[in-house]
Design an enzyme around this catalytic site. Structure first.
Site, PDB file in Angstrom:
ATOM      1  N   CYS A   1     -14.194  -4.717  -0.874  1.00 40.40           N
ATOM      2  CA  CYS A   1     -14.751  -3.518   0.173  1.00 40.40           C
ATOM      3  C   CYS A   1     -15.611  -2.581  -0.498  1.00 40.40           C
ATOM      4  O   CYS A   1     -15.109  -1.682  -0.824  1.00 40.40           O
ATOM      5  CB  CYS A   1     -13.417  -2.800   0.853  1.00 40.40           C
ATOM      6  SG  CYS A   1     -13.504  -1.727   2.126  1.00 40.40           S
TER       7      CYS A   1
ATOM      8  N   CYS B   1     -17.143  -4.130   6.912  1.00 40.84           N
ATOM      9  CA  CYS B   1     -16.655  -2.748   6.466  1.00 40.84           C
ATOM     10  C   CYS B   1     -16.725  -1.384   7.056  1.00 40.84           C
ATOM     11  O   CYS B   1     -17.844  -1.245   8.014  1.00 40.84           O
ATOM     12  CB  CYS B   1     -17.357  -2.612   5.102  1.00 40.84           C
ATOM     13  SG  CYS B   1     -16.713  -0.957   4.058  1.00 40.84           S
TER      14      CYS B   1
HETATM   15  P1  FAD Z   1      -6.114 -11.313  -1.721  1.00 43.72           P
HETATM   16  O1  FAD Z   1      -5.441 -10.887  -0.253  1.00 43.72           O
HETATM   17  O2  FAD Z   1      -5.520 -10.020  -3.047  1.00 43.72           O
HETATM   18  O3  FAD Z   1      -5.191 -11.970  -2.282  1.00 43.72           O
HETATM   19  C1  FAD Z   1      -4.531 -13.269  -3.693  1.00 43.72           C
HETATM   20  C2  FAD Z   1      -3.084 -13.484  -3.966  1.00 43.72           C
HETATM   21  O4  FAD Z   1      -3.373 -14.370  -4.712  1.00 43.72           O
HETATM   22  C3  FAD Z   1      -2.429 -12.439  -4.454  1.00 43.72           C
HETATM   23  O5  FAD Z   1      -1.260 -12.752  -3.470  1.00 43.72           O
HETATM   24  C4  FAD Z   1      -2.222 -12.476  -5.333  1.00 43.72           C
HETATM   25  O6  FAD Z   1      -0.475 -12.286  -5.864  1.00 43.72           O
HETATM   26  C5  FAD Z   1      -1.963 -14.544  -5.780  1.00 43.72           C
HETATM   27  N1  FAD Z   1      -2.451 -14.650  -6.464  1.00 43.72           N
HETATM   28  C6  FAD Z   1      -3.216 -14.141  -8.506  1.00 43.72           C
HETATM   29  N2  FAD Z   1      -3.152 -14.716  -8.810  1.00 43.72           N
HETATM   30  C7  FAD Z   1      -2.016 -15.559  -8.886  1.00 43.72           C
HETATM   31  C8  FAD Z   1      -1.777 -17.282  -9.854  1.00 43.72           C
HETATM   32  N3  FAD Z   1      -2.203 -17.102 -11.518  1.00 43.72           N
HETATM   33  N4  FAD Z   1      -1.559 -18.252  -8.832  1.00 43.72           N
HETATM   34  C9  FAD Z   1      -1.115 -18.307  -7.496  1.00 43.72           C
HETATM   35  N5  FAD Z   1      -1.501 -16.878  -6.655  1.00 43.72           N
HETATM   36  C10 FAD Z   1      -1.624 -16.127  -7.408  1.00 43.72           C
HETATM   37  N6  FAD Z   1     -10.904  -6.065   3.857  1.00 43.72           N
HETATM   38  C11 FAD Z   1     -11.917  -5.638   4.979  1.00 43.72           C
HETATM   39  O7  FAD Z   1     -12.215  -7.072   5.360  1.00 43.72           O
HETATM   40  N7  FAD Z   1     -11.594  -4.754   5.782  1.00 43.72           N
HETATM   41  C12 FAD Z   1     -11.414  -3.514   5.031  1.00 43.72           C
HETATM   42  O8  FAD Z   1     -11.394  -2.145   5.581  1.00 43.72           O
HETATM   43  C13 FAD Z   1     -11.011  -3.419   3.561  1.00 43.72           C
HETATM   44  N8  FAD Z   1     -10.477  -2.667   3.065  1.00 43.72           N
HETATM   45  C14 FAD Z   1     -10.098  -2.820   1.468  1.00 43.72           C
HETATM   46  C15 FAD Z   1      -9.846  -1.490   1.001  1.00 43.72           C
HETATM   47  C16 FAD Z   1      -9.205  -1.956  -0.118  1.00 43.72           C
HETATM   48  C17 FAD Z   1      -8.450   0.123  -0.885  1.00 43.72           C
HETATM   49  C18 FAD Z   1      -9.092  -2.602  -0.844  1.00 43.72           C
HETATM   50  C19 FAD Z   1      -7.954  -2.931  -1.653  1.00 43.72           C
HETATM   51  C20 FAD Z   1      -8.807  -4.127   0.016  1.00 43.72           C
HETATM   52  C21 FAD Z   1     -10.006  -3.625   1.505  1.00 43.72           C
HETATM   53  N9  FAD Z   1     -10.350  -4.583   1.649  1.00 43.72           N
HETATM   54  C22 FAD Z   1     -11.080  -4.802   2.964  1.00 43.72           C
HETATM   55  C23 FAD Z   1     -10.574  -5.652   0.917  1.00 43.72           C
HETATM   56  C24 FAD Z   1      -9.657  -7.227   1.752  1.00 43.72           C
HETATM   57  O9  FAD Z   1      -8.448  -7.143   0.946  1.00 43.72           O
HETATM   58  C25 FAD Z   1      -9.431  -8.657   0.452  1.00 43.72           C
HETATM   59  O10 FAD Z   1     -10.680  -8.738   0.651  1.00 43.72           O
HETATM   60  C26 FAD Z   1      -8.502  -9.953   1.563  1.00 43.72           C
HETATM   61  O11 FAD Z   1      -7.336  -8.982   0.980  1.00 43.72           O
HETATM   62  C27 FAD Z   1      -8.975 -11.072   0.147  1.00 43.72           C
HETATM   63  O12 FAD Z   1      -8.304 -12.254  -0.030  1.00 43.72           O
HETATM   64  P2  FAD Z   1      -8.089 -13.152  -1.038  1.00 43.72           P
HETATM   65  O13 FAD Z   1      -7.287 -13.944  -0.090  1.00 43.72           O
HETATM   66  O14 FAD Z   1      -9.317 -13.134  -1.411  1.00 43.72           O
HETATM   67  O15 FAD Z   1      -7.173 -12.297  -1.876  1.00 43.72           O
END
Ligand code: FAD
Length: 417
Positions: free
Chosen positions: A168, A348
Protein backbone atom coordinates in the site's frame (compact mmCIF):
# COMPACT_ATOMS: atom_id res chain seq x y z
CA UNK A 1 23.23 -44.61 14.08
CA UNK A 2 19.76 -44.36 12.47
CA UNK A 3 18.89 -41.09 10.79
CA UNK A 4 15.84 -39.34 12.34
CA UNK A 5 12.78 -40.10 10.20
CA UNK A 6 11.14 -37.16 8.42
CA UNK A 7 7.36 -37.37 8.23
CA UNK A 8 5.93 -36.36 4.88
CA UNK A 9 2.28 -35.60 4.24
CA UNK A 10 1.07 -35.02 0.69
CA UNK A 11 -1.68 -32.81 -0.66
CA UNK A 12 -2.94 -32.04 -4.14
CA UNK A 13 -2.72 -28.25 -3.59
CA UNK A 14 -0.66 -26.63 -0.85
CA UNK A 15 -0.97 -22.91 -0.10
CA UNK A 16 1.68 -21.06 1.89
CA UNK A 17 0.16 -18.21 3.93
CA UNK A 18 -3.35 -17.70 5.30
CA UNK A 19 -3.40 -13.96 4.62
CA UNK A 20 -5.43 -12.15 1.97
CA UNK A 21 -3.91 -14.07 -0.96
CA UNK A 22 -3.87 -17.57 0.55
CA UNK A 23 -7.43 -17.52 1.89
CA UNK A 24 -8.95 -15.83 -1.18
CA UNK A 25 -7.28 -18.33 -3.55
CA UNK A 26 -8.29 -21.36 -1.48
CA UNK A 27 -11.88 -20.09 -1.46
CA UNK A 28 -11.85 -19.44 -5.22
CA UNK A 29 -10.48 -22.93 -5.89
CA UNK A 30 -12.98 -24.71 -3.65
CA UNK A 31 -15.86 -22.69 -5.10
CA UNK A 32 -14.89 -24.05 -8.52
CA UNK A 33 -14.34 -27.61 -7.33
CA UNK A 34 -15.21 -28.58 -3.74
CA UNK A 35 -13.59 -32.00 -4.17
CA UNK A 36 -10.06 -30.52 -4.37
CA UNK A 37 -7.61 -31.47 -1.61
CA UNK A 38 -6.38 -28.02 -0.43
CA UNK A 39 -4.08 -27.47 2.57
CA UNK A 40 -3.14 -24.00 3.86
CA UNK A 41 0.03 -23.63 5.91
CA UNK A 42 -0.26 -20.65 8.27
CA UNK A 43 1.36 -20.26 11.70
CA UNK A 44 -0.79 -17.45 13.15
CA UNK A 45 -4.20 -17.86 14.76
CA UNK A 46 -5.34 -14.34 13.81
CA UNK A 47 -6.14 -12.98 10.35
CA UNK A 48 -5.98 -9.20 9.82
CA UNK A 49 -7.72 -6.89 7.41
CA UNK A 50 -4.64 -4.68 7.09
CA UNK A 51 -6.25 -1.97 4.88
CA UNK A 52 -8.27 -1.06 7.99
CA UNK A 53 -5.19 -0.13 10.01
CA UNK A 54 -4.99 3.32 8.40
CA UNK A 55 -8.55 3.85 9.60
CA UNK A 56 -7.61 2.81 13.16
CA UNK A 57 -4.76 5.35 13.07
CA UNK A 58 -7.27 7.97 11.92
CA UNK A 59 -9.72 7.22 14.74
CA UNK A 60 -12.38 5.83 12.38
CA UNK A 61 -12.22 2.05 12.97
CA UNK A 62 -11.96 0.09 16.19
CA UNK A 63 -9.09 -2.43 16.09
CA UNK A 64 -11.58 -5.30 16.44
CA UNK A 65 -13.07 -4.42 13.05
CA UNK A 66 -9.83 -5.49 11.38
CA UNK A 67 -9.19 -8.83 13.07
CA UNK A 68 -10.76 -12.29 12.88
CA UNK A 69 -9.81 -15.65 14.31
CA UNK A 70 -7.88 -17.53 11.60
CA UNK A 71 -10.23 -20.50 12.05
CA UNK A 72 -13.15 -18.22 11.13
CA UNK A 73 -11.70 -17.23 7.73
CA UNK A 74 -10.45 -20.71 6.73
CA UNK A 75 -12.66 -21.82 3.82
CA UNK A 76 -14.82 -24.88 4.51
CA UNK A 77 -13.13 -27.83 2.85
CA UNK A 78 -9.56 -26.52 3.28
CA UNK A 79 -7.20 -28.16 5.76
CA UNK A 80 -5.35 -25.68 8.00
CA UNK A 81 -1.83 -26.82 8.86
CA UNK A 82 -0.84 -24.57 11.74
CA UNK A 83 2.89 -24.31 11.08
CA UNK A 84 5.51 -22.09 9.47
CA UNK A 85 7.33 -23.01 6.27
CA UNK A 86 11.11 -22.94 6.62
CA UNK A 87 12.20 -23.96 3.14
CA UNK A 88 10.93 -24.44 -0.41
CA UNK A 89 12.18 -27.66 -2.05
CA UNK A 90 10.71 -27.32 -5.55
CA UNK A 91 12.93 -29.99 -7.13
CA UNK A 92 11.21 -32.61 -4.96
CA UNK A 93 7.76 -30.88 -4.87
CA UNK A 94 8.05 -30.47 -1.13
CA UNK A 95 8.18 -27.87 1.62
CA UNK A 96 10.09 -28.18 4.88
CA UNK A 97 8.29 -26.86 7.93
CA UNK A 98 10.10 -25.26 10.87
CA UNK A 99 9.27 -28.44 12.83
CA UNK A 100 11.31 -30.44 10.31
CA UNK A 101 8.23 -32.13 8.88
CA UNK A 102 7.86 -32.18 5.09
CA UNK A 103 4.73 -31.44 3.07
CA UNK A 104 4.51 -32.72 -0.50
CA UNK A 105 2.32 -31.19 -3.20
CA UNK A 106 1.17 -31.54 -6.75
CA UNK A 107 0.58 -27.77 -7.01
CA UNK A 108 2.08 -25.09 -4.76
CA UNK A 109 0.60 -21.61 -4.31
CA UNK A 110 2.83 -19.19 -2.39
CA UNK A 111 1.30 -16.14 -0.68
CA UNK A 112 3.54 -15.46 2.32
CA UNK A 113 3.33 -11.64 2.20
CA UNK A 114 6.14 -9.13 2.71
CA UNK A 115 8.67 -8.68 5.54
CA UNK A 116 8.56 -5.41 7.48
CA UNK A 117 12.23 -4.72 8.13
CA UNK A 118 12.03 -2.41 11.16
CA UNK A 119 15.64 -3.15 12.14
CA UNK A 120 16.94 -1.47 8.98
CA UNK A 121 16.29 1.87 10.71
CA UNK A 122 18.79 2.20 13.55
CA UNK A 123 17.18 2.65 16.96
CA UNK A 124 13.62 2.28 15.65
CA UNK A 125 12.52 -1.06 17.13
CA UNK A 126 13.30 0.06 20.71
CA UNK A 127 11.21 3.18 20.51
CA UNK A 128 8.13 2.01 18.59
CA UNK A 129 5.00 2.70 20.60
CA UNK A 130 6.65 5.31 22.83
CA UNK A 131 8.37 8.71 22.68
CA UNK A 132 5.90 9.79 19.99
CA UNK A 133 7.07 7.13 17.49
CA UNK A 134 4.32 5.14 15.83
CA UNK A 135 3.27 3.23 12.72
CA UNK A 136 -0.02 2.17 11.17
CA UNK A 137 1.91 -0.79 9.70
CA UNK A 138 1.44 -2.68 12.99
CA UNK A 139 -1.98 -3.61 14.37
CA UNK A 140 -0.90 -2.94 17.96
CA UNK A 141 0.58 0.48 17.12
CA UNK A 142 -2.20 1.96 14.97
CA UNK A 143 -4.22 3.00 18.07
CA UNK A 144 -1.10 4.83 19.33
CA UNK A 145 -1.12 6.91 16.12
CA UNK A 146 -4.63 8.12 16.95
CA UNK A 147 -3.65 8.76 20.58
CA UNK A 148 -0.71 10.92 19.48
CA UNK A 149 -2.90 12.83 17.01
CA UNK A 150 -5.40 13.62 19.75
CA UNK A 151 -2.71 14.67 22.22
CA UNK A 152 -0.49 16.80 19.97
CA UNK A 153 -1.32 20.51 20.29
CA UNK A 154 1.82 22.04 18.84
CA UNK A 155 5.27 21.03 17.61
CA UNK A 156 6.59 18.96 14.71
CA UNK A 157 5.03 15.87 13.13
CA UNK A 158 7.11 13.85 10.66
CA UNK A 159 5.83 11.13 8.34
CA UNK A 160 8.30 8.81 6.57
CA UNK A 161 8.13 6.66 3.43
CA UNK A 162 10.91 4.14 2.63
CA UNK A 163 12.14 3.07 -0.84
CA UNK A 164 9.70 1.09 -3.02
CA UNK A 165 8.35 -1.51 -3.19
CA UNK A 166 6.13 -1.36 -0.11
CA UNK A 167 2.64 -2.66 0.54
CA UNK A 168 0.00 0.00 0.00
CA UNK A 169 2.27 2.72 -1.31
CA UNK A 170 -0.29 5.34 -0.31
CA UNK A 171 -0.46 4.35 3.37
CA UNK A 172 2.43 6.60 4.58
CA UNK A 173 0.73 9.73 3.21
CA UNK A 174 -2.73 8.57 4.27
CA UNK A 175 -1.49 8.75 7.87
CA UNK A 176 -0.39 12.35 7.25
CA UNK A 177 -3.69 13.44 5.66
CA UNK A 178 -5.89 11.96 8.38
CA UNK A 179 -3.72 13.45 11.15
CA UNK A 180 -3.77 16.89 9.50
CA UNK A 181 -7.51 16.67 8.86
CA UNK A 182 -8.08 16.15 12.58
CA UNK A 183 -5.65 18.93 13.63
CA UNK A 184 -7.38 21.28 11.19
CA UNK A 185 -10.76 20.39 12.63
CA UNK A 186 -9.51 21.04 16.17
CA UNK A 187 -7.91 24.36 15.12
CA UNK A 188 -4.38 23.17 15.95
CA UNK A 189 -2.85 22.71 12.51
CA UNK A 190 -1.33 26.21 12.39
CA UNK A 191 0.71 25.32 15.50
CA UNK A 192 1.98 22.02 14.08
CA UNK A 193 4.78 21.82 11.53
CA UNK A 194 4.12 18.82 9.26
CA UNK A 195 6.65 17.18 6.92
CA UNK A 196 6.54 14.18 4.59
CA UNK A 197 9.97 12.59 4.16
CA UNK A 198 9.85 10.31 1.13
CA UNK A 199 12.79 8.16 -0.01
CA UNK A 200 11.35 8.40 -3.53
CA UNK A 201 11.14 11.39 -5.83
CA UNK A 202 7.36 11.73 -6.38
CA UNK A 203 4.29 12.07 -4.21
CA UNK A 204 2.55 9.12 -5.89
CA UNK A 205 3.69 6.62 -8.55
CA UNK A 206 0.83 7.35 -10.96
CA UNK A 207 1.05 11.00 -12.06
CA UNK A 208 -2.70 11.38 -12.81
CA UNK A 209 -3.50 11.33 -9.09
CA UNK A 210 -0.81 13.80 -8.00
CA UNK A 211 -2.79 17.07 -8.60
CA UNK A 212 -5.63 15.99 -6.28
CA UNK A 213 -3.12 14.91 -3.63
CA UNK A 214 -1.06 18.10 -3.95
CA UNK A 215 -4.20 20.14 -3.23
CA UNK A 216 -4.31 18.50 0.19
CA UNK A 217 -0.58 18.77 0.87
CA UNK A 218 -0.97 22.50 0.19
CA UNK A 219 -4.15 22.81 2.24
CA UNK A 220 -2.34 21.21 5.21
CA UNK A 221 0.80 23.27 4.56
CA UNK A 222 2.86 20.07 4.66
CA UNK A 223 6.53 20.30 3.72
CA UNK A 224 7.43 17.78 0.98
CA UNK A 225 10.91 16.33 1.31
CA UNK A 226 11.80 13.99 -1.55
CA UNK A 227 14.80 11.65 -1.79
CA UNK A 228 15.05 11.60 2.01
CA UNK A 229 15.19 8.16 3.58
CA UNK A 230 14.74 7.60 7.32
CA UNK A 231 17.85 5.77 8.58
CA UNK A 232 18.00 6.30 12.35
CA UNK A 233 15.84 7.36 15.30
CA UNK A 234 16.68 8.35 18.86
CA UNK A 235 13.36 7.96 20.67
CA UNK A 236 14.17 9.52 24.07
CA UNK A 237 15.81 12.56 22.38
CA UNK A 238 12.96 12.67 19.79
CA UNK A 239 15.39 13.00 16.90
CA UNK A 240 15.29 11.37 13.45
CA UNK A 241 17.99 11.18 10.79
CA UNK A 242 17.35 11.05 7.06
CA UNK A 243 19.78 10.14 4.29
CA UNK A 244 19.34 12.86 1.68
CA UNK A 245 20.32 12.12 -1.93
CA UNK A 246 20.94 15.19 -4.12
CA UNK A 247 20.65 15.43 -7.93
CA UNK A 248 24.28 14.35 -8.35
CA UNK A 249 23.67 11.25 -6.22
CA UNK A 250 25.68 12.69 -3.28
CA UNK A 251 24.40 11.56 0.11
CA UNK A 252 24.25 13.64 3.28
CA UNK A 253 22.52 13.22 6.64
CA UNK A 254 19.78 15.49 7.91
CA UNK A 255 18.82 15.60 11.60
CA UNK A 256 15.29 16.59 12.58
CA UNK A 257 13.58 16.92 15.93
CA UNK A 258 10.02 15.67 16.24
CA UNK A 259 7.13 15.46 18.64
CA UNK A 260 5.39 12.79 16.58
CA UNK A 261 6.99 10.46 14.03
CA UNK A 262 4.89 8.12 11.88
CA UNK A 263 7.15 5.51 10.30
CA UNK A 264 6.48 3.30 7.32
CA UNK A 265 9.11 0.55 7.68
CA UNK A 266 11.48 -0.63 4.92
CA UNK A 267 10.06 -3.74 3.24
CA UNK A 268 11.72 -6.77 1.68
CA UNK A 269 10.86 -10.32 0.61
CA UNK A 270 10.61 -12.77 3.55
CA UNK A 271 13.96 -14.48 4.27
CA UNK A 272 12.72 -18.00 3.49
CA UNK A 273 11.56 -16.71 0.08
CA UNK A 274 14.67 -14.64 -0.63
CA UNK A 275 16.97 -17.59 0.07
CA UNK A 276 14.97 -20.08 -1.99
CA UNK A 277 15.06 -21.36 -5.59
CA UNK A 278 11.76 -19.54 -6.13
CA UNK A 279 13.31 -16.07 -5.79
CA UNK A 280 14.51 -13.68 -8.50
CA UNK A 281 17.66 -11.59 -8.04
CA UNK A 282 15.80 -9.10 -5.80
CA UNK A 283 14.39 -11.85 -3.58
CA UNK A 284 10.76 -11.83 -4.81
CA UNK A 285 8.94 -14.96 -6.04
CA UNK A 286 9.71 -14.99 -9.74
CA UNK A 287 6.37 -15.30 -11.53
CA UNK A 288 5.01 -14.43 -14.96
CA UNK A 289 3.20 -11.08 -14.44
CA UNK A 290 0.29 -12.09 -16.69
CA UNK A 291 -0.59 -15.61 -15.52
CA UNK A 292 1.16 -15.69 -12.09
CA UNK A 293 2.85 -19.03 -12.83
CA UNK A 294 6.41 -19.42 -11.62
CA UNK A 295 8.95 -18.71 -14.35
CA UNK A 296 10.87 -21.97 -13.75
CA UNK A 297 8.47 -24.36 -11.98
CA UNK A 298 5.20 -24.97 -13.86
CA UNK A 299 3.38 -26.43 -10.83
CA UNK A 300 4.03 -23.33 -8.69
CA UNK A 301 2.00 -20.12 -8.62
CA UNK A 302 2.27 -17.06 -6.38
CA UNK A 303 0.26 -13.97 -5.59
CA UNK A 304 0.17 -11.03 -3.20
CA UNK A 305 2.95 -8.94 -1.75
CA UNK A 306 5.76 -11.54 -2.12
CA UNK A 307 5.76 -11.75 -5.91
CA UNK A 308 8.00 -10.11 -8.52
CA UNK A 309 5.02 -8.58 -10.40
CA UNK A 310 5.27 -4.78 -10.75
CA UNK A 311 1.72 -3.98 -9.59
CA UNK A 312 0.78 -1.98 -6.49
CA UNK A 313 1.11 -4.41 -3.57
CA UNK A 314 -2.44 -4.23 -2.23
CA UNK A 315 -5.33 -6.42 -1.10
CA UNK A 316 -7.15 -4.94 -4.09
CA UNK A 317 -4.53 -6.56 -6.34
CA UNK A 318 -5.00 -9.85 -4.50
CA UNK A 319 -8.77 -9.64 -5.11
CA UNK A 320 -8.05 -9.76 -8.85
CA UNK A 321 -5.12 -12.18 -8.66
CA UNK A 322 -6.83 -14.94 -6.66
CA UNK A 323 -9.36 -15.90 -9.41
CA UNK A 324 -6.53 -15.85 -11.98
CA UNK A 325 -4.45 -18.26 -9.91
CA UNK A 326 -7.48 -20.48 -9.22
CA UNK A 327 -8.36 -20.72 -12.93
CA UNK A 328 -4.79 -21.36 -14.02
CA UNK A 329 -4.16 -23.99 -11.33
CA UNK A 330 -7.22 -25.89 -12.55
CA UNK A 331 -5.86 -25.67 -16.10
CA UNK A 332 -2.54 -27.20 -14.98
CA UNK A 333 -4.40 -30.02 -13.18
CA UNK A 334 -6.39 -30.70 -16.37
CA UNK A 335 -3.22 -30.39 -18.48
CA UNK A 336 -4.74 -27.56 -20.47
CA UNK A 337 -3.13 -24.24 -21.55
CA UNK A 338 -3.38 -21.38 -19.04
CA UNK A 339 -6.28 -19.08 -19.87
CA UNK A 340 -6.68 -16.52 -17.10
CA UNK A 341 -4.86 -13.22 -17.30
CA UNK A 342 -3.98 -10.57 -14.68
CA UNK A 343 -3.74 -6.97 -15.91
CA UNK A 344 -1.83 -5.60 -12.92
CA UNK A 345 -4.87 -4.05 -11.25
CA UNK A 346 -4.23 -2.53 -7.85
CA UNK A 347 -6.02 0.14 -5.91
CA UNK A 348 -5.19 2.67 -3.26
CA UNK A 349 -7.94 4.63 -1.53
CA UNK A 350 -6.12 7.80 -0.42
CA UNK A 351 -7.89 9.12 2.67
CA UNK A 352 -7.17 12.81 2.08
CA UNK A 353 -9.53 14.03 4.81
CA UNK A 354 -12.07 12.59 7.24
CA UNK A 355 -14.99 11.89 4.88
CA UNK A 356 -13.22 12.11 1.50
CA UNK A 357 -11.00 9.82 -0.57
CA UNK A 358 -9.11 9.94 -3.86
CA UNK A 359 -9.61 6.39 -5.17
CA UNK A 360 -6.57 5.45 -7.27
CA UNK A 361 -7.16 2.35 -9.43
CA UNK A 362 -4.49 1.36 -11.93
CA UNK A 363 -2.71 -1.55 -13.61
CA UNK A 364 0.69 -2.34 -15.05
CA UNK A 365 2.59 0.69 -16.29
CA UNK A 366 0.31 3.07 -14.36
CA UNK A 367 -2.58 2.54 -16.82
CA UNK A 368 -5.77 3.82 -15.19
CA UNK A 369 -8.19 0.93 -14.59
CA UNK A 370 -11.26 2.41 -12.97
CA UNK A 371 -13.78 -0.21 -11.81
CA UNK A 372 -15.52 1.34 -8.80
CA UNK A 373 -14.37 4.69 -10.09
CA UNK A 374 -15.96 4.07 -13.50
CA UNK A 375 -19.41 3.05 -12.31
CA UNK A 376 -19.75 5.30 -9.36
CA UNK A 377 -17.40 8.22 -8.92
CA UNK A 378 -14.60 10.34 -10.37
CA UNK A 379 -11.39 8.59 -9.30
CA UNK A 380 -9.16 11.59 -9.97
CA UNK A 381 -10.91 13.76 -7.37
CA UNK A 382 -11.58 13.44 -3.65
CA UNK A 383 -15.16 12.25 -3.12
CA UNK A 384 -17.51 11.27 -0.29
CA UNK A 385 -18.66 8.22 -2.24
CA UNK A 386 -15.14 6.81 -2.25
CA UNK A 387 -15.01 7.35 1.54
CA UNK A 388 -18.23 5.36 1.90
CA UNK A 389 -16.65 2.61 -0.21
CA UNK A 390 -13.55 2.41 2.00
CA UNK A 391 -15.21 2.93 5.38
CA UNK A 392 -18.35 0.83 4.88
CA UNK A 393 -18.28 -1.33 1.77
CA UNK A 394 -14.72 -2.63 1.30
CA UNK A 395 -14.30 -4.37 4.70
CA UNK A 396 -17.57 -6.20 3.97
CA UNK A 397 -16.41 -7.03 0.44
CA UNK A 398 -13.14 -8.40 1.88
CA UNK A 399 -14.59 -10.67 4.54
CA UNK A 400 -17.84 -11.72 2.85
CA UNK A 401 -16.94 -11.83 -0.84
CA UNK A 402 -13.19 -11.99 -1.44
CA UNK A 403 -12.34 -14.43 1.37
CA UNK A 404 -15.36 -16.55 0.43
CA UNK A 405 -14.53 -16.98 -3.27
CA UNK A 406 -17.34 -14.66 -4.43
CA UNK A 407 -15.58 -12.78 -7.20
CA UNK A 408 -17.53 -9.53 -7.44
CA UNK A 409 -15.87 -7.20 -9.99
CA UNK A 410 -12.94 -9.62 -9.97
CA UNK A 411 -13.82 -12.31 -12.51
CA UNK A 412 -10.68 -13.52 -14.26
CA UNK A 413 -10.34 -12.46 -17.89
CA UNK A 414 -8.86 -14.49 -20.77
CA UNK A 415 -5.53 -13.31 -22.10
CA UNK A 416 -6.36 -10.58 -24.68
CA UNK A 417 -3.33 -11.47 -26.85
P1 FAD B 1 -0.67 -11.02 3.92
O1 FAD B 1 -2.11 -10.68 3.90
O2 FAD B 1 0.25 -10.17 4.74
O3 FAD B 1 -0.55 -12.53 4.40
C1 FAD B 1 0.65 -13.26 4.46
C2 FAD B 1 0.43 -14.46 5.38
O4 FAD B 1 1.54 -15.36 5.24
C3 FAD B 1 0.33 -14.07 6.84
O5 FAD B 1 -0.84 -14.59 7.42
C4 FAD B 1 1.59 -14.69 7.45
O6 FAD B 1 1.41 -15.11 8.79
C5 FAD B 1 1.84 -15.87 6.51
N1 FAD B 1 3.24 -16.32 6.55
C6 FAD B 1 4.35 -15.55 6.64
N2 FAD B 1 5.44 -16.34 6.74
C7 FAD B 1 5.00 -17.63 6.65
C8 FAD B 1 5.66 -18.88 6.69
N3 FAD B 1 7.00 -18.98 6.87
N4 FAD B 1 4.92 -20.01 6.58
C9 FAD B 1 3.57 -19.93 6.42
N5 FAD B 1 2.90 -18.76 6.40
C10 FAD B 1 3.61 -17.62 6.52
N6 FAD B 1 -4.38 -2.88 0.50
C11 FAD B 1 -5.44 -2.36 -0.17
O7 FAD B 1 -5.94 -2.98 -1.11
N7 FAD B 1 -5.98 -1.14 0.16
C12 FAD B 1 -5.51 -0.44 1.21
O8 FAD B 1 -6.04 0.64 1.51
C13 FAD B 1 -4.42 -0.96 1.96
N8 FAD B 1 -3.92 -0.28 3.02
C14 FAD B 1 -2.94 -0.84 3.78
C15 FAD B 1 -2.51 -0.16 4.91
C16 FAD B 1 -1.55 -0.71 5.75
C17 FAD B 1 -1.09 0.05 6.95
C18 FAD B 1 -1.03 -2.01 5.46
C19 FAD B 1 -0.03 -2.65 6.39
C20 FAD B 1 -1.44 -2.69 4.33
C21 FAD B 1 -2.39 -2.12 3.47
N9 FAD B 1 -2.82 -2.76 2.30
C22 FAD B 1 -3.87 -2.23 1.57
C23 FAD B 1 -2.05 -3.91 1.76
C24 FAD B 1 -2.68 -5.29 1.94
O9 FAD B 1 -3.04 -5.50 3.28
C25 FAD B 1 -1.70 -6.35 1.47
O10 FAD B 1 -1.28 -6.02 0.16
C26 FAD B 1 -2.32 -7.75 1.46
O11 FAD B 1 -2.65 -8.12 2.77
C27 FAD B 1 -1.35 -8.74 0.81
O12 FAD B 1 -1.82 -10.06 0.93
P2 FAD B 1 -0.78 -11.27 1.08
O13 FAD B 1 -1.62 -12.50 1.15
O14 FAD B 1 0.26 -11.17 0.05
O15 FAD B 1 -0.05 -11.02 2.48
Amino acid sequence: MNKPTVTTTNHQIVIVGGGAGGIATAASLLKRDPTLDVAIIEPKDVHYYQPGWTMIGGGIFEPSQTRRAMAEVMPAGALWIRAAVAEFLPESNQLALESGERIGYQILIAAPGIKLDWDRVEGLTDTLGKNGVTSNYRFDLAPYTWKLVQELRQGTALFSQPPMPIKCAGAPQKALYLSCSQWLKLGRLSNIKVAFHNAGGALFGVADYVPALMEYMNKYNAELCFNQNLVAVDGPAQKAWFEVTDEQGQKTRLERRFDMLHVCPPQVAPDFVRNSPLANAEGWIDVNPENLQHNHFDNIFALGDATSTPNAKTAAAVRKQAPVVAENVLSVLKQQPLKAHYDGYGSCPLTVEHGKIVLAEFGYGGRLLPTFAKIWLNGLKATRRAWFLKASLLPWVYFNLMLKGREWLAKSQPNPK
